[in-house]
Write a protein that holds these residues in place. Sequence first.
Motif, PDB file in Angstrom:
ATOM      1  N   ALA A  67     -20.982  28.889 -22.281  1.00 58.75           N
ATOM      2  CA  ALA A  67     -22.331  28.349 -22.405  1.00 58.75           C
ATOM      3  C   ALA A  67     -22.449  26.944 -21.847  1.00 58.75           C
ATOM      4  CB  ALA A  67     -22.745  28.365 -23.872  1.00 58.75           C
ATOM      5  N   LEU A  68     -21.378  26.168 -21.950  1.00 57.21           N
ATOM      6  CA  LEU A  68     -21.439  24.778 -21.506  1.00 57.21           C
ATOM      7  C   LEU A  68     -20.763  24.585 -20.162  1.00 57.21           C
ATOM      8  CD1 LEU A  68     -20.721  22.943 -24.883  1.00 57.21           C
ATOM      9  CD2 LEU A  68     -22.922  23.473 -23.838  1.00 57.21           C
ATOM     10  N   ALA A  69     -20.703  25.630 -19.338  1.00 53.01           N
ATOM     11  CA  ALA A  69     -20.027  25.537 -18.047  1.00 53.01           C
ATOM     12  C   ALA A  69     -20.647  24.475 -17.160  1.00 53.01           C
ATOM     13  CB  ALA A  69     -20.054  26.890 -17.341  1.00 53.01           C
ATOM     14  N   GLY A  70     -21.925  24.190 -17.343  1.00 50.76           N
ATOM     15  CA  GLY A  70     -22.576  23.186 -16.534  1.00 50.76           C
ATOM     16  C   GLY A  70     -21.992  21.800 -16.735  1.00 50.76           C
ATOM     17  N   ASP A  71     -21.314  21.582 -17.870  1.00 52.36           N
ATOM     18  CA  ASP A  71     -20.689  20.298 -18.147  1.00 52.36           C
ATOM     19  C   ASP A  71     -19.239  20.240 -17.682  1.00 52.36           C
ATOM     20  OD1 ASP A  71     -23.019  19.407 -19.385  1.00 52.36           O
ATOM     21  OD2 ASP A  71     -22.430  20.284 -21.297  1.00 52.36           O
ATOM     22  N   GLU A  72     -18.723  21.334 -17.182  1.00 53.29           N
ATOM     23  CA  GLU A  72     -17.334  21.401 -16.743  1.00 53.29           C
ATOM     24  C   GLU A  72     -17.230  20.983 -15.283  1.00 53.29           C
ATOM     25  OE1 GLU A  72     -13.653  24.600 -17.047  1.00 53.29           O
ATOM     26  OE2 GLU A  72     -15.733  25.302 -17.052  1.00 53.29           O
ATOM     27  N   ALA A  73     -16.208  20.196 -14.964  1.00 50.40           N
ATOM     28  CA  ALA A  73     -16.011  19.770 -13.587  1.00 50.40           C
ATOM     29  C   ALA A  73     -15.771  20.980 -12.691  1.00 50.40           C
ATOM     30  CB  ALA A  73     -14.829  18.817 -13.506  1.00 50.40           C
ATOM     31  N   ALA A  74     -16.222  20.884 -11.453  1.00 47.32           N
ATOM     32  CA  ALA A  74     -16.127  22.025 -10.545  1.00 47.32           C
ATOM     33  C   ALA A  74     -14.686  22.447 -10.304  1.00 47.32           C
ATOM     34  CB  ALA A  74     -16.811  21.690  -9.219  1.00 47.32           C
ATOM     35  N   ASP A  75     -13.775  21.469 -10.143  1.00 47.86           N
ATOM     36  CA  ASP A  75     -12.385  21.839  -9.885  1.00 47.86           C
ATOM     37  C   ASP A  75     -11.738  22.484 -11.104  1.00 47.86           C
ATOM     38  OD1 ASP A  75     -12.532  19.441 -11.262  1.00 47.86           O
ATOM     39  OD2 ASP A  75     -10.778  18.568 -10.291  1.00 47.86           O
ATOM     40  N   ALA A  76     -12.093  21.994 -12.296  1.00 47.90           N
ATOM     41  CA  ALA A  76     -11.561  22.600 -13.519  1.00 47.90           C
ATOM     42  C   ALA A  76     -12.084  24.025 -13.673  1.00 47.90           C
ATOM     43  CB  ALA A  76     -11.949  21.755 -14.731  1.00 47.90           C
ATOM     44  N   LEU A  77     -13.334  24.231 -13.308  1.00 50.40           N
ATOM     45  CA  LEU A  77     -13.929  25.562 -13.378  1.00 50.40           C
ATOM     46  C   LEU A  77     -13.211  26.524 -12.430  1.00 50.40           C
ATOM     47  CD1 LEU A  77     -16.215  27.486 -14.304  1.00 50.40           C
ATOM     48  CD2 LEU A  77     -17.570  26.596 -12.394  1.00 50.40           C
ATOM     49  N   VAL A  78     -12.988  26.085 -11.199  1.00 46.21           N
ATOM     50  CA  VAL A  78     -12.297  26.918 -10.223  1.00 46.21           C
ATOM     51  C   VAL A  78     -10.905  27.288 -10.719  1.00 46.21           C
ATOM     52  CG1 VAL A  78     -11.248  26.924  -7.922  1.00 46.21           C
ATOM     53  CG2 VAL A  78     -13.587  26.098  -8.215  1.00 46.21           C
ATOM     54  N   LYS A  79     -10.188  26.303 -11.236  1.00 46.52           N
ATOM     55  CA  LYS A  79      -8.822  26.560 -11.708  1.00 46.52           C
ATOM     56  C   LYS A  79      -8.806  27.535 -12.881  1.00 46.52           C
ATOM     57  CE  LYS A  79      -4.600  24.217 -13.220  1.00 46.52           C
ATOM     58  NZ  LYS A  79      -3.959  22.891 -13.470  1.00 46.52           N
ATOM     59  N   ARG A  80      -9.684  27.329 -13.839  1.00 45.02           N
ATOM     60  CA  ARG A  80      -9.714  28.177 -15.032  1.00 45.02           C
ATOM     61  C   ARG A  80     -10.078  29.624 -14.685  1.00 45.02           C
ATOM     62  NH1 ARG A  80     -13.817  29.673 -18.105  1.00 45.02           N
ATOM     63  NH2 ARG A  80     -15.239  28.095 -17.279  1.00 45.02           N
TER      64      ARG A  80
ATOM     65  N   THR B 222      -6.281  43.034  -4.847  1.00 43.23           N
ATOM     66  CA  THR B 222      -4.889  43.373  -5.137  1.00 43.23           C
ATOM     67  C   THR B 222      -3.921  42.546  -4.302  1.00 43.23           C
ATOM     68  OG1 THR B 222      -5.028  45.187  -3.540  1.00 43.23           O
ATOM     69  CG2 THR B 222      -5.402  45.730  -5.854  1.00 43.23           C
ATOM     70  N   ARG B 223      -4.387  41.953  -3.236  1.00 43.09           N
ATOM     71  CA  ARG B 223      -3.512  41.169  -2.374  1.00 43.09           C
ATOM     72  C   ARG B 223      -3.138  39.827  -2.996  1.00 43.09           C
ATOM     73  NH1 ARG B 223      -5.912  42.151   3.753  1.00 43.09           N
ATOM     74  NH2 ARG B 223      -6.368  44.361   3.512  1.00 43.09           N
ATOM     75  N   VAL B 224      -3.845  39.408  -4.025  1.00 41.17           N
ATOM     76  CA  VAL B 224      -3.527  38.120  -4.641  1.00 41.17           C
ATOM     77  C   VAL B 224      -2.860  38.298  -5.993  1.00 41.17           C
ATOM     78  CG1 VAL B 224      -5.426  36.980  -3.457  1.00 41.17           C
ATOM     79  CG2 VAL B 224      -5.796  37.895  -5.748  1.00 41.17           C
ATOM     80  N   SER B 225      -2.446  39.518  -6.322  1.00 41.26           N
ATOM     81  CA  SER B 225      -1.933  39.792  -7.659  1.00 41.26           C
ATOM     82  C   SER B 225      -0.608  39.094  -7.943  1.00 41.26           C
ATOM     83  CB  SER B 225      -1.779  41.300  -7.861  1.00 41.26           C
ATOM     84  OG  SER B 225      -0.883  41.838  -6.911  1.00 41.26           O
ATOM     85  N   GLU B 226       0.154  38.760  -6.900  1.00 42.60           N
ATOM     86  CA  GLU B 226       1.443  38.125  -7.111  1.00 42.60           C
ATOM     87  C   GLU B 226       1.424  36.660  -6.706  1.00 42.60           C
ATOM     88  OE1 GLU B 226       4.425  40.354  -5.151  1.00 42.60           O
ATOM     89  OE2 GLU B 226       4.148  42.152  -6.359  1.00 42.60           O
ATOM     90  N   GLN B 227       0.242  36.096  -6.561  1.00 41.14           N
ATOM     91  CA  GLN B 227       0.135  34.726  -6.103  1.00 41.14           C
ATOM     92  C   GLN B 227      -0.482  33.830  -7.167  1.00 41.14           C
ATOM     93  OE1 GLN B 227      -2.093  35.673  -2.516  1.00 41.14           O
ATOM     94  NE2 GLN B 227      -0.284  35.297  -1.269  1.00 41.14           N
ATOM     95  N   THR B 228      -0.351  32.533  -6.965  1.00 44.21           N
ATOM     96  CA  THR B 228      -0.932  31.549  -7.865  1.00 44.21           C
ATOM     97  C   THR B 228      -1.806  30.598  -7.055  1.00 44.21           C
ATOM     98  OG1 THR B 228       0.973  30.065  -7.617  1.00 44.21           O
ATOM     99  CG2 THR B 228       1.025  31.641  -9.454  1.00 44.21           C
ATOM    100  N   VAL B 229      -2.654  29.862  -7.753  1.00 46.19           N
ATOM    101  CA  VAL B 229      -3.596  28.958  -7.098  1.00 46.19           C
ATOM    102  C   VAL B 229      -3.344  27.527  -7.544  1.00 46.19           C
ATOM    103  CG1 VAL B 229      -6.024  28.360  -6.804  1.00 46.19           C
ATOM    104  CG2 VAL B 229      -5.338  30.757  -6.925  1.00 46.19           C
ATOM    105  N   GLN B 230      -3.290  26.627  -6.592  1.00 43.57           N
ATOM    106  CA  GLN B 230      -3.164  25.200  -6.880  1.00 43.57           C
ATOM    107  C   GLN B 230      -4.452  24.511  -6.447  1.00 43.57           C
ATOM    108  OE1 GLN B 230      -0.471  22.610  -4.462  1.00 43.57           O
ATOM    109  NE2 GLN B 230       0.447  22.130  -6.441  1.00 43.57           N
ATOM    110  N   VAL B 231      -5.110  23.828  -7.374  1.00 46.03           N
ATOM    111  CA  VAL B 231      -6.366  23.141  -7.080  1.00 46.03           C
ATOM    112  C   VAL B 231      -6.094  21.662  -6.874  1.00 46.03           C
ATOM    113  CG1 VAL B 231      -8.696  22.624  -7.896  1.00 46.03           C
ATOM    114  CG2 VAL B 231      -7.630  24.825  -8.469  1.00 46.03           C
ATOM    115  N   ARG B 232      -6.533  21.121  -5.779  1.00 46.93           N
ATOM    116  CA  ARG B 232      -6.329  19.707  -5.482  1.00 46.93           C
ATOM    117  C   ARG B 232      -7.310  18.851  -6.279  1.00 46.93           C
ATOM    118  NH1 ARG B 232      -5.332  19.253   1.081  1.00 46.93           N
ATOM    119  NH2 ARG B 232      -3.482  20.606   1.160  1.00 46.93           N
ATOM    120  N   PRO B 233      -6.964  17.590  -6.529  1.00 40.33           N
ATOM    121  CA  PRO B 233      -7.872  16.706  -7.265  1.00 40.33           C
ATOM    122  C   PRO B 233      -9.240  16.619  -6.595  1.00 40.33           C
ATOM    123  CG  PRO B 233      -5.699  15.712  -7.069  1.00 40.33           C
ATOM    124  CD  PRO B 233      -5.687  16.937  -6.192  1.00 40.33           C
ATOM    125  N   LEU B 234     -10.267  16.636  -7.418  1.00 45.73           N
ATOM    126  CA  LEU B 234     -11.638  16.622  -6.906  1.00 45.73           C
ATOM    127  C   LEU B 234     -12.056  15.207  -6.544  1.00 45.73           C
ATOM    128  CD1 LEU B 234     -14.295  18.195  -6.426  1.00 45.73           C
ATOM    129  CD2 LEU B 234     -14.896  17.668  -8.797  1.00 45.73           C
TER     130      LEU B 234
END
Length: 213
Positions: free
Chosen positions: A26-39, A116-128
Motif C-alpha cells: 500500500a505504501l509503495a509510493g514512499d519506497e525508493a525506486a531502487d529498493a522497489l526494483v531490488k525487492r 525461465t532464463r533468469v531462474s538461476e541468476q541474481t540481480v545487483q542494483v546499483r546505488p540510485l
Amino acid sequence: MMNRRSLGRTTLCLAASASLGLPLPALAGDEAADALVKRLTNGVLDAVKSDKSIQNGELDKLVALVDRTVMPHVNFRRITAATVGPGWRQATPEQQKRLQEEFKILLVRTYAGALTRVSEQTVQVRPLRAAPQDKDVLVRTEILGRGAPIQLDYRLEKTPGNGAGWKIYNMNVLGVWLAETYRSQFTQVINTRGIDGLIETLVERNKANAAKG
C-alpha cells in the motif's frame, strides 16, 4: 520487419524486466525506486526457482503470471506511444487502443518465454543517483549468473494518486533502449503499410508466437 537478432536482444531485456512483478504494498509510493526494483526482482526470482511448473516451461501459466503481476506496474500507454513514435499521434483512438492491446500481448508472451532464463541468476542494483523529490529516475542493475554480467537500466516515473507508486516506462539492455529498439522496426512498417498495417503485423506476430506454444 522484426528480425531475429533484434527480437533476441529485446527478449533478453524483457527477461530481466519481467522480474518486476510482485504486487506493490500500500505504501509503495514512499519506497525508493531502487529498493522497489531490488525487492520485486528478488521476490520473483525466488518464486520462479520454487515453481517446478514454470521451470518445466508451462507457457500458459507464465503468460497468466506476467499479465497479472508485471503489467500493472508498467505505464503501458506511455511505452506504446513512445515505441510507435510520431505515428501514435496520427492514430485514431480506436487504433491506439488496438496498438496497446496487440503490443501488450507481444510483450507478455516475450516476458513469459524469457522468465525461465533468469531462474538461476541474481540481480545487483546499483546505488540510485536521485534526489528524494525526483519523480523520474534511472535505476541501473546487473544480472549476475553464468557468463558475463548483463547490464540493465530502467526508467521509472512516480505516478500521482494513492498507492500509485513507481511505474516503468522504458528499459535499456546492452546500451539499447526498449522503446527505441521497437520504434525503428515499427516505423518501417508504418511507412510502408500505415497504422493498420502495424496492427496487422502485430496480430500476425502474436498468432505466430501463440502457435509455437
